[in-house]
Write a protein that holds these residues in place. Structure first.
Motif, PDB file in Angstrom:
ATOM      1  N   VAL A  89       0.875  -1.078   0.190  1.00 13.77           N
ATOM      2  CA  VAL A  89      -0.268   0.045   0.021  1.00 13.77           C
ATOM      3  C   VAL A  89       0.799   1.346  -0.175  1.00 13.77           C
ATOM      4  CG1 VAL A  89      -1.726   1.114   1.660  1.00 13.77           C
ATOM      5  CG2 VAL A  89      -2.044  -0.994   0.985  1.00 13.77           C
ATOM      6  N   ALA A  90       2.468   1.242   1.135  1.00 14.92           N
ATOM      7  CA  ALA A  90       3.046   1.728   0.729  1.00 14.92           C
ATOM      8  C   ALA A  90       3.273   2.991  -0.462  1.00 14.92           C
ATOM      9  CB  ALA A  90       3.998   2.320   1.823  1.00 14.92           C
ATOM     10  N   THR A  91       3.679   1.264  -1.699  1.00 12.11           N
ATOM     11  CA  THR A  91       4.368   1.514  -2.608  1.00 12.11           C
ATOM     12  C   THR A  91       3.111   1.996  -3.942  1.00 12.11           C
ATOM     13  OG1 THR A  91       5.723   0.001  -2.172  1.00 12.11           O
ATOM     14  CG2 THR A  91       4.802   0.321  -4.421  1.00 12.11           C
ATOM     15  N   ALA A  92       2.192   1.937  -3.385  1.00 16.55           N
ATOM     16  CA  ALA A  92       0.793   2.009  -4.362  1.00 16.55           C
ATOM     17  C   ALA A  92       1.417   3.935  -3.799  1.00 16.55           C
ATOM     18  CB  ALA A  92      -0.127   1.473  -4.202  1.00 16.55           C
ATOM     19  N   GLN A 135       5.464 -12.886  -2.736  1.00 14.96           N
ATOM     20  CA  GLN A 135       5.482 -11.568  -2.938  1.00 14.96           C
ATOM     21  C   GLN A 135       5.276 -10.880  -4.111  1.00 14.96           C
ATOM     22  OE1 GLN A 135       9.415 -11.034  -1.492  1.00 14.96           O
ATOM     23  NE2 GLN A 135       8.289 -10.662   0.701  1.00 14.96           N
ATOM     24  N   ILE A 136       5.375 -11.952  -5.175  1.00 11.57           N
ATOM     25  CA  ILE A 136       5.081 -10.535  -6.597  1.00 11.57           C
ATOM     26  C   ILE A 136       3.611 -11.159  -6.817  1.00 11.57           C
ATOM     27  CG2 ILE A 136       5.331 -11.479  -8.457  1.00 11.57           C
ATOM     28  CD1 ILE A 136       8.295 -12.319  -8.778  1.00 11.57           C
ATOM     29  N   ALA A 137       3.063 -12.015  -6.833  1.00  6.51           N
ATOM     30  CA  ALA A 137       2.002 -12.682  -6.370  1.00  6.51           C
ATOM     31  C   ALA A 137       0.917 -12.263  -6.391  1.00  6.51           C
ATOM     32  CB  ALA A 137       1.710 -14.352  -6.656  1.00  6.51           C
ATOM     33  N   GLY A 142      -2.289  -4.886  -8.883  1.00  6.20           N
ATOM     34  CA  GLY A 142      -2.369  -3.695  -9.757  1.00  6.20           C
ATOM     35  C   GLY A 142      -0.255  -3.357  -9.999  1.00  6.20           C
ATOM     36  N   ILE A 143       0.379  -3.650  -8.863  1.00  2.00           N
ATOM     37  CA  ILE A 143       1.242  -3.625  -8.799  1.00  2.00           C
ATOM     38  C   ILE A 143       2.510  -4.402  -9.454  1.00  2.00           C
ATOM     39  CG2 ILE A 143       3.464  -2.905  -6.670  1.00  2.00           C
ATOM     40  CD1 ILE A 143       1.191  -2.401  -4.360  1.00  2.00           C
ATOM     41  N   HIS A 144       3.049  -4.009 -10.539  1.00  2.00           N
ATOM     42  CA  HIS A 144       4.348  -4.395 -11.359  1.00  2.00           C
ATOM     43  C   HIS A 144       5.747  -5.075 -10.179  1.00  2.00           C
ATOM     44  CE1 HIS A 144       6.964  -4.925 -15.031  1.00  2.00           C
ATOM     45  NE2 HIS A 144       6.256  -6.482 -14.761  1.00  2.00           N
ATOM     46  N   ALA A 145       5.136  -6.062 -10.062  1.00  2.00           N
ATOM     47  CA  ALA A 145       6.867  -7.075  -9.401  1.00  2.00           C
ATOM     48  C   ALA A 145       7.472  -7.906 -10.021  1.00  2.00           C
ATOM     49  CB  ALA A 145       6.227  -6.733  -7.713  1.00  2.00           C
ATOM     50  N   VAL A 146       8.493  -7.756 -10.076  1.00  2.00           N
ATOM     51  CA  VAL A 146      10.334  -8.764 -11.043  1.00  2.00           C
ATOM     52  C   VAL A 146      10.791  -8.570  -9.584  1.00  2.00           C
ATOM     53  CG1 VAL A 146       9.198  -7.310 -12.823  1.00  2.00           C
ATOM     54  CG2 VAL A 146      11.493  -5.960 -11.287  1.00  2.00           C
ATOM     55  N   ASP A 179       7.581  -1.828 -10.303  1.00  2.00           N
ATOM     56  CA  ASP A 179       6.983  -0.779  -9.541  1.00  2.00           C
ATOM     57  C   ASP A 179       7.564  -1.435  -7.922  1.00  2.00           C
ATOM     58  OD1 ASP A 179       4.591   0.920 -10.519  1.00  2.00           O
ATOM     59  OD2 ASP A 179       3.433  -0.979 -10.334  1.00  2.00           O
ATOM     60  N   VAL A 180       7.642  -2.459  -7.825  1.00  4.35           N
ATOM     61  CA  VAL A 180       8.723  -3.293  -6.937  1.00  4.35           C
ATOM     62  C   VAL A 180      10.227  -4.222  -7.432  1.00  4.35           C
ATOM     63  CG1 VAL A 180       8.149  -4.731  -4.903  1.00  4.35           C
ATOM     64  CG2 VAL A 180       6.357  -3.250  -5.587  1.00  4.35           C
TER      65      VAL A 180
END
Length: 713
Positions: free
Chosen positions: A67-70, A93-95, A101-105, A128-129
């Motif tokens: 949430v803080a990331t968003a 975490q990625i899932a 809607g946060i793009h994590a890699v 995003d992450v």
């Protein structure tokens, strides 16, 4: 909503946006943030501060940083960097991020073919992450090329499972210490979040001190002025967990109990074991009894691990029989955790049982302690930080080296195993005495002091933790309260749910048929010992002209059992325990050897044994007894030629062991031009058998079949 938030329109809007992001993350329109979650998010995304969150498993720590990331990304901040210790945790975490809607890699050791593409996406602002392991922080190319850019552009840095930063944490990892370097290089005002579920007061203070921006005071309470660290420490009760201890005398009874009662436990879960060998033994037995289970450990191939984690999370298996490799951060709705053998500390145990009870009102947690637990604790304790003499030896070698030395090359100069040597190098790297570069390690020339007092204090703390774990087994107090007290939870109180509180009861009864089948399984001796295939790297540094593939290695050998096995393992541990007098092979092991030979059926014309200084009677009796049974002669021995080279010398790593065995032994035998049975009491590294077999081959043996009573691994 806090008074500060109510009085500030910007904070009200941020809270409302945070609630929307939470609903997307969890997929529920009625989801709301708890006040302590909002306090952490507010500190990060509104006040741009540093925070440490110590909250129970399942509290929602990942919701805080996603949430803080968003919120921060909406403000135009750069990507969030999450330092995460396990691939299983990264996958979860990625899932979770994707749901919001946060793009994590992730950049890790299993996807190096994707690194360039991922780095391009980061530069383009499409990520995003980014999740990375702490080990990746000191990969030379990542450290020198990627990390500076991340430090300059990151919008938030998250340190997950932050107890690993601390020497006092139950799962200390030297690579986590590098995080402080990363934090020191961040631009002013970049928020930082550290999270953990398993930190007592001492670990909490240690981690908080390492989060403090340079030049600010050390935190000593929950309220922080701007620029210092917000510490949010909550109650550690897990309201869904029902804790119990079931004492059973033998390994057969414990296996039988699992076979009888696993089906009674609700849902899917984890059966934790202390060793890899135990996961395989137990999984094999339970599958034979009709249970859908699988073994899982650090030796499980990465792709298979991911598939097994998914099978467990989706209920396609009843249980994974796992080591602690399936631990921190694995997020699924599990109905139970069973421990076959006790972890070495209550804190580590709390971490493991925390895998159960997420998303469910009830989860059963059962501990089946074993007599051999303390032997296994002692083994892992022996892998602690090396003594000063060995550390100085490593530094001296690097100081005198012409360029970088890879770890295998360093092994030829110092008697330390690979994992222990790498741990030592990481500590020296963090302390500034050495540096990892392309091709290996180099000395920095910086002065380094051996902190003997600190290592002694850590060792003493580990001993206290082991004593506390034994107290947990025997306590008549509330078990959850006991664990919470170990974690310095100020709100600790009786749970009303554990076996001592009367909230749960598990029968210790085991059916005769299950005990009998378990006995048959554990009494089945014979473990294959694969031959060594390659000589250690850089033996030329020790004046030994051996390299590459081993020509004409021995055939696959056999041992009765491993010392870590549940069946014959206890008999072997007793036989080889320090202080056990030398003597003939015990009758039960004689019978086991005969059973191994009947199943294995090696074709041999003669016997050669490895001479032993510690157990000469045992080895001679082993050879003479087999000679009578097989009706083939003992034609000689791999004799001790240099008694100044001690038994087991060099066993910490392969190069040192090869050099020691070559100095210690020589073949004294009339070797026939046929197959030979090569006997030893205990296989450790396997190099004694390998070198003895090489000597036998050179003396004319057509094949060599190694056989020993036990093996250490």
């Amino acid at each position: 909503m806090t008074a500060a938030t109510q009085d500030d329109p910007a904070r009200v809007a941020a809270r409302e946006a945070a609630e929307q992001h939470l609903r997307a993350l969890v997929g529920r329109d009625d989801a709301t943030l708890r006040e302590d979650q909002w306090t952490a998010i507010e500190a990060l995304a509104v006040d741009h501060r540093r925070a440490l969150v110590v909250q129970r498993t399942g509290w929602g720590k990942s919701a805080v940083y996603f949430v803080a990331t968003a919120l921060l990304r909406a403000q135009g901040a750069g990507p969030t960097v999450i330092i995460s210790p396990l691939l299983a945790l990264m996958r979860n975490q990625i899932a979770a991020a994707d749901r919001a809607g946060i793009h994590a890699v992730t950049i890790n050791s299993t996807n190096n073919e994707d690194w360039s593409r991922i780095e391009d996406s980061i530069r383009a602002g499409d990520v995003d992450v980014l999740l990375v392991s702490p080990e990746r922080l000191n990969n030379p190319s990542f450290r020198d090329q990627v990390l500076p850019r991340l430090a300059a552009t990151a919008g938030l840095v998250v340190v997950d499972e932050a107890h690993c930063i601390s020497d006092w944490g139950h799962d200390f990892r030297p690579d986590y210490r590098r995080i402080r370097t990363l934090l020191g290089e961040l631009r002013e005002g970049i928020p930082v979040l550290a999270t953990t579920a398993t930190a007592n007061e001492r670990v909490t203070r240690d981690v908080a001190e390492q989060l403090v921006p340079t030049g600010t005071a050390t935190p000593d309470g929950p309220a922080r002025p701007d620029g210092e660290v917000v510490v949010l420490r909550g109650e550690l009760d897990r309201a869904s967990l029902h804790l119990a201890v079931v004492r059973l005398k033998t390994a057969e009874q414990r296996l039988g109990w699992l076979a009888d009662h696993l089906g009674d436990l609700h849902g899917s879960g984890i059966i934790y074991c202390l060793t890899v060998a135990q996961t395989q033994e137990i999984a094999d037995f339970l599958r034979a009894r009709g249970h859908t289970v699988a073994a899982y450990s650090g030796q499980t191939e990465a792709g298979e691990r991911a598939a097994l984690e998914t099978d467990l999370a989706e209920g396609r298996v009843k249980a994974l029989v796992a080591t602690s490799a399936l631990g921190m951060g694995f997020d699924a709705t599990l109905g139970f955790v069973v421990n076959v053998g006790a972890p070495s500390s209550p804190v580590a145990y709390y971490q493991q049982v925390g895998r159960a009870g997420r998303g469910t009102d009830r989860a059963d947690v059962v501990l089946l302690p074993a007599r051999e637990d303390r032997d296994i604790w002692a083994y892992f304790a022996s892998l602690a930080f090396p003594p000063e003499g060995l550390v100085r030896q490593v530094l001296s070698v690097l100081d005198g080296a012409d360029g970088a030395l890879a770890t295998p090359a360093l092994e030829t100069y110092v008697d330390l195993g690979r994992s222990r040597l790498e741990m030592l190098l990481k500590v020296l790297d963090v302390d500034g005495a050495v540096r990892r570069v392309q091709g290996g390690w180099v000395s920095t020339g910086q002065e380094w002091a051996y902190d003997r007092d600190r290592y002694a204090r850590v060792a003493e703390a580990r001993e206290r933790e082991q004593a506390a774990m034994l107290d947990y087994l025997g306590t008549d107090r509330c078990r959850m309260r006991f664990l919470r007290d170990q974690l310095d939870d100020p709100a600790s109180q009786d749970c009303g749910r554990c076996d001592n509180c009367g909230g749960v009861s598990f029968s210790a009864e085991v059916s005769e048929s299950s005990v009998s089948l378990a006995h048959d399984r554990l009494s089945r001796p014979g473990v294959p010992v694969p031959p060594r295939k390659m000589w250690p790297t850089a033996l030329v540094n020790l004046g030994i002209d051996l390299k590459g593939k081993i020509a004409d290695p021995p055939s696959e050998g056999r041992v009765v059992a491993r010392l870590t096995d549940l069946g014959y393992g206890q008999q072997l541990r007793d036989l080889f325990r320090e202080g056990t007098p030398d003597g003939p092979v015990p009758v039960p092991l004689v019978r086991a050897v005969i059973a191994v030979l009947e199943d294995w059926q090696p074709r041999a014309q003669a016997i050669v044994h490895v001479e032993s200084a510690r157990r000469p009677t045992l080895v001679r009796d082993f050879a003479d007894g087999l000679s009578r049974f097989l009706r083939i002669p003992v034609v000689g021995r791999y004799a001790i030629a240099d008694a100044g080279v001690g038994p087991g010398q060099g066993a910490a790593n392969s190069a040192q062991r090869v050099a020691a065995v070559l100095r210690r032994h020589r073949l004294e035998a009339e070797v026939p031009a046929g197959p030979v049975l090569l006997l030893d009491d205990l296989v450790g590294t396997g190099w004694t058998m390998t070198l003895a077999a090489r000597a036998l081959r050179e003396a004319g043996a057509s094949d060599v079949h190694p056989l020993a009573l036990g093996s250490t691994g």
